[in-house]
Design an enzyme around this catalytic site. Structure first.
Site, PDB file in Angstrom:
ATOM      1  N   ASN A  10       4.501  20.845  -2.583  1.00  0.00           N
ATOM      2  CA  ASN A  10       4.776  21.890  -1.594  1.00  0.00           C
ATOM      3  C   ASN A  10       6.242  21.775  -1.192  1.00  0.00           C
ATOM      4  O   ASN A  10       6.612  20.874  -0.451  1.00  0.00           O
ATOM      5  CB  ASN A  10       3.853  21.687  -0.384  1.00  0.00           C
ATOM      6  CG  ASN A  10       4.143  22.659   0.746  1.00  0.00           C
ATOM      7  OD1 ASN A  10       4.925  23.608   0.584  1.00  0.00           O
ATOM      8  ND2 ASN A  10       3.512  22.437   1.893  1.00  0.00           N
ATOM      9  N   TRP A  11       7.056  22.699  -1.702  1.00  0.00           N
ATOM     10  CA  TRP A  11       8.514  22.588  -1.496  1.00  0.00           C
ATOM     11  C   TRP A  11       8.943  23.131  -0.134  1.00  0.00           C
ATOM     12  O   TRP A  11      10.120  23.051   0.225  1.00  0.00           O
ATOM     13  CB  TRP A  11       9.263  23.290  -2.635  1.00  0.00           C
ATOM     14  CG  TRP A  11       9.019  22.657  -3.983  1.00  0.00           C
ATOM     15  CD1 TRP A  11       8.329  21.496  -4.233  1.00  0.00           C
ATOM     16  CD2 TRP A  11       9.457  23.133  -5.270  1.00  0.00           C
ATOM     17  NE1 TRP A  11       8.321  21.235  -5.589  1.00  0.00           N
ATOM     18  CE2 TRP A  11       8.997  22.217  -6.248  1.00  0.00           C
ATOM     19  CE3 TRP A  11      10.187  24.253  -5.690  1.00  0.00           C
ATOM     20  CZ2 TRP A  11       9.255  22.386  -7.617  1.00  0.00           C
ATOM     21  CZ3 TRP A  11      10.442  24.421  -7.048  1.00  0.00           C
ATOM     22  CH2 TRP A  11       9.979  23.495  -8.003  1.00  0.00           C
ATOM     23  N   LYS A  12       8.001  23.718   0.591  1.00  0.00           N
ATOM     24  CA  LYS A  12       8.273  24.232   1.954  1.00  0.00           C
ATOM     25  C   LYS A  12       9.560  25.072   1.978  1.00  0.00           C
ATOM     26  O   LYS A  12       9.847  25.774   1.021  1.00  0.00           O
ATOM     27  CB  LYS A  12       8.320  23.068   2.950  1.00  0.00           C
ATOM     28  CG  LYS A  12       7.056  22.205   2.880  1.00  0.00           C
ATOM     29  CD  LYS A  12       6.898  21.264   4.033  1.00  0.00           C
ATOM     30  CE  LYS A  12       5.632  20.431   3.847  1.00  0.00           C
ATOM     31  NZ  LYS A  12       5.324  19.583   4.969  1.00  0.00           N
ATOM     32  N   HIS A  96      -2.122  26.003   5.788  1.00  0.00           N
ATOM     33  CA  HIS A  96      -1.328  24.771   5.909  1.00  0.00           C
ATOM     34  C   HIS A  96      -1.107  24.489   7.397  1.00  0.00           C
ATOM     35  O   HIS A  96      -0.956  25.414   8.198  1.00  0.00           O
ATOM     36  CB  HIS A  96       0.019  24.922   5.189  1.00  0.00           C
ATOM     37  CG  HIS A  96       0.777  23.627   5.153  1.00  0.00           C
ATOM     38  ND1 HIS A  96       1.543  23.199   6.199  1.00  0.00           N
ATOM     39  CD2 HIS A  96       0.832  22.663   4.208  1.00  0.00           C
ATOM     40  CE1 HIS A  96       2.043  22.005   5.890  1.00  0.00           C
ATOM     41  NE2 HIS A  96       1.636  21.667   4.690  1.00  0.00           N
ATOM     42  N   GLU A  98       1.326  23.663   9.076  1.00  0.00           N
ATOM     43  CA  GLU A  98       2.505  24.287   9.703  1.00  0.00           C
ATOM     44  C   GLU A  98       2.234  25.761  10.019  1.00  0.00           C
ATOM     45  O   GLU A  98       2.752  26.301  10.991  1.00  0.00           O
ATOM     46  CB  GLU A  98       3.731  24.096   8.794  1.00  0.00           C
ATOM     47  CG  GLU A  98       4.245  22.660   8.886  1.00  0.00           C
ATOM     48  CD  GLU A  98       4.768  22.070   7.585  1.00  0.00           C
ATOM     49  OE1 GLU A  98       5.136  22.817   6.674  1.00  0.00           O
ATOM     50  OE2 GLU A  98       4.793  20.816   7.492  1.00  0.00           O
ATOM     51  N   GLU A 167      -5.260  17.347   4.934  1.00  0.00           N
ATOM     52  CA  GLU A 167      -3.953  16.869   5.369  1.00  0.00           C
ATOM     53  C   GLU A 167      -3.988  16.581   6.864  1.00  0.00           C
ATOM     54  O   GLU A 167      -3.832  17.502   7.677  1.00  0.00           O
ATOM     55  CB  GLU A 167      -2.886  17.933   5.099  1.00  0.00           C
ATOM     56  CG  GLU A 167      -2.743  18.304   3.646  1.00  0.00           C
ATOM     57  CD  GLU A 167      -1.387  18.936   3.355  1.00  0.00           C
ATOM     58  OE1 GLU A 167      -0.614  18.347   2.606  1.00  0.00           O
ATOM     59  OE2 GLU A 167      -1.104  20.008   3.926  1.00  0.00           O
ATOM     60  N   GLY A 173       4.847  14.594   6.950  1.00  0.00           N
ATOM     61  CA  GLY A 173       6.285  14.467   7.191  1.00  0.00           C
ATOM     62  C   GLY A 173       6.635  13.366   8.182  1.00  0.00           C
ATOM     63  O   GLY A 173       7.753  13.295   8.680  1.00  0.00           O
ATOM     64  N   SER A 213       2.508  12.503   3.707  1.00  0.00           N
ATOM     65  CA  SER A 213       3.361  11.358   3.360  1.00  0.00           C
ATOM     66  C   SER A 213       2.923  10.627   2.089  1.00  0.00           C
ATOM     67  O   SER A 213       3.032   9.411   2.005  1.00  0.00           O
ATOM     68  CB  SER A 213       3.473  10.390   4.547  1.00  0.00           C
ATOM     69  OG  SER A 213       4.063  11.044   5.665  1.00  0.00           O
ATOM     70  N   GLY A 234       4.609  16.888  -0.047  1.00  0.00           N
ATOM     71  CA  GLY A 234       5.725  17.646   0.531  1.00  0.00           C
ATOM     72  C   GLY A 234       7.049  16.987   0.171  1.00  0.00           C
ATOM     73  O   GLY A 234       7.595  17.188  -0.909  1.00  0.00           O
ATOM     74  N   GLY A 235       7.554  16.167   1.077  1.00  0.00           N
ATOM     75  CA  GLY A 235       8.873  15.545   0.929  1.00  0.00           C
ATOM     76  C   GLY A 235       9.116  14.908  -0.439  1.00  0.00           C
ATOM     77  O   GLY A 235      10.181  15.104  -1.041  1.00  0.00           O
TER      78      GLY A 235
HETATM   79  P1  PGA Z   1       4.638  15.475   3.332  1.00  0.00           P
HETATM   80  O1  PGA Z   1       4.025  16.967   3.425  1.00  0.00           O
HETATM   81  O2  PGA Z   1       4.253  14.931   1.984  1.00  0.00           O
HETATM   82  O3  PGA Z   1       6.120  15.669   3.465  1.00  0.00           O
HETATM   83  O4  PGA Z   1       4.036  14.684   4.442  1.00  0.00           O
HETATM   84  C1  PGA Z   1       2.757  17.270   2.904  1.00  0.00           C
HETATM   85  C2  PGA Z   1       2.420  18.715   3.179  1.00  0.00           C
HETATM   86  O5  PGA Z   1       2.732  19.215   4.264  1.00  0.00           O
HETATM   87  O6  PGA Z   1       1.838  19.414   2.322  1.00  0.00           O
END
Ligand code: PGA
Length: 252
Positions: A10-12, A96, A98, A167, A173, A213, A234-235
């Site tokens: 997930n490149w956000k 998601h 967010e 998640e 994050g 994470s 994500g990250g």
């Molecule tokens: P993260 O994000 O790996 O940076 O914690 C995961 C996500 O939000 O899909």
């Protein structure tokens, strides 16, 4: 029941057009046509077409991070799942954390999104997970049960186009990962809930990914859990140096 490991990036709201294209090429060359795992990337909307072109020759799945819950209409700034499908997108993230917590998306909106995205022939990855407050208040399973209700709109013929990402919000994050045992416990509960909504057969086949994470150092231990079928990253999906070893961890 063997479920194919599924790793998703997930490149956000990250990367430039050039960097997203280069990363897509790196992921595509590592994955090639491998069939022992599924790999998807979720770039931002405006990079979808560039990424699609750079994934050519591989079986990496093109995903979008969100969509609206209507086919078309006067919805300034929104994107229809039919438009995504038309752009070559195959899977969409829905719910998601967010979207739920930063943008205030309601459960009702998510029901519509799941329904319309499946109707538009997109696969759906429904994201669920509790906040720290909910976990500390012993509410985790209740929250998962509530959020998974969005699967009620899935028809029997659509089950093979659905995946779930667990998640925990407190792990996204933050560098705090659920322990493999905590992840397994939540995943097993998700599977129990899915069985109640869509039946045992669906529960046995729907992949449940862990997110929050995930990195090279913890991926293998998480993926070793019986009910952890993959990872939504994500990250650590933003460079092949970080993402490559996570892909390698999904060998079996
Ligand atoms: P993260 O994000 O790996 O940076 O914690 C995961 C996500 O939000 O899909």
């Amino acid at each position: 029941m063997a479920r194919t490991p599924y790793i998703a990036g997930n490149w956000k709201m990250h990367l430039t057009k050039r960097k997203a294209s280069a990363l897509a090429r790196d992921v595509a060359s590592q994955q090639g046509q491998a069939s022992h795992r599924k790999v998807a990337v979720f770039p931002t909307f405006v990079h979808l077409d560039h990424v699609r072109r750079n994934l050519k020759g591989s079986n990496v799945i093109l995903g979008a991070q969100n969509c609206f819950g209507k086919k078309e209409g006067a919805f300034t700034g929104e994107i229809s799942p039919y438009m995504l499908r038309d752009m070559g997108v195959k899977v969409v993230l829905i719910g998601h954390s967010e979207r739920r917590h930063v943008f205030g998306e309601s459960e009702a909106m998510l029901f519509d999104k799941v329904k319309i995205a499946l109707r538009a022939k997109l696969d759906v990855m429904l994201c669920v997970g509790e906040t720290l407050e909910e976990r500390e208040g012993g509410q985790t399973f209740k929250v998962l049960a509530r959020q998974l209700k969005a699967l009620k709109v899935v028809k029997p013929t659509q089950i093979d186009r659905v995946s779930v990402a667990y998640e925990p919000v407190w792990a996204i994050g933050t560098g705090k990962t659920a322990t493999p045992t905590m992840a397994q416990e939540a995943h097993a509960e998700c599977r129990r809930q899915i069985a109640g909504i869509l039946g045992e057969q669906a529960a046995a086949t729907i992949p449940i990914l862990y997110g929050g994470s995930v990195k090279a150092a913890n991926a293998a231990d998480l993926l070793a859990q019986t009910d952890v079928d993959g990872a939504l990253v994500g990250g650590a999906s933003l460079s092949i140096d970080d993402f490559g070893p996570i892909l390698d961890a999904a060998q079996h």
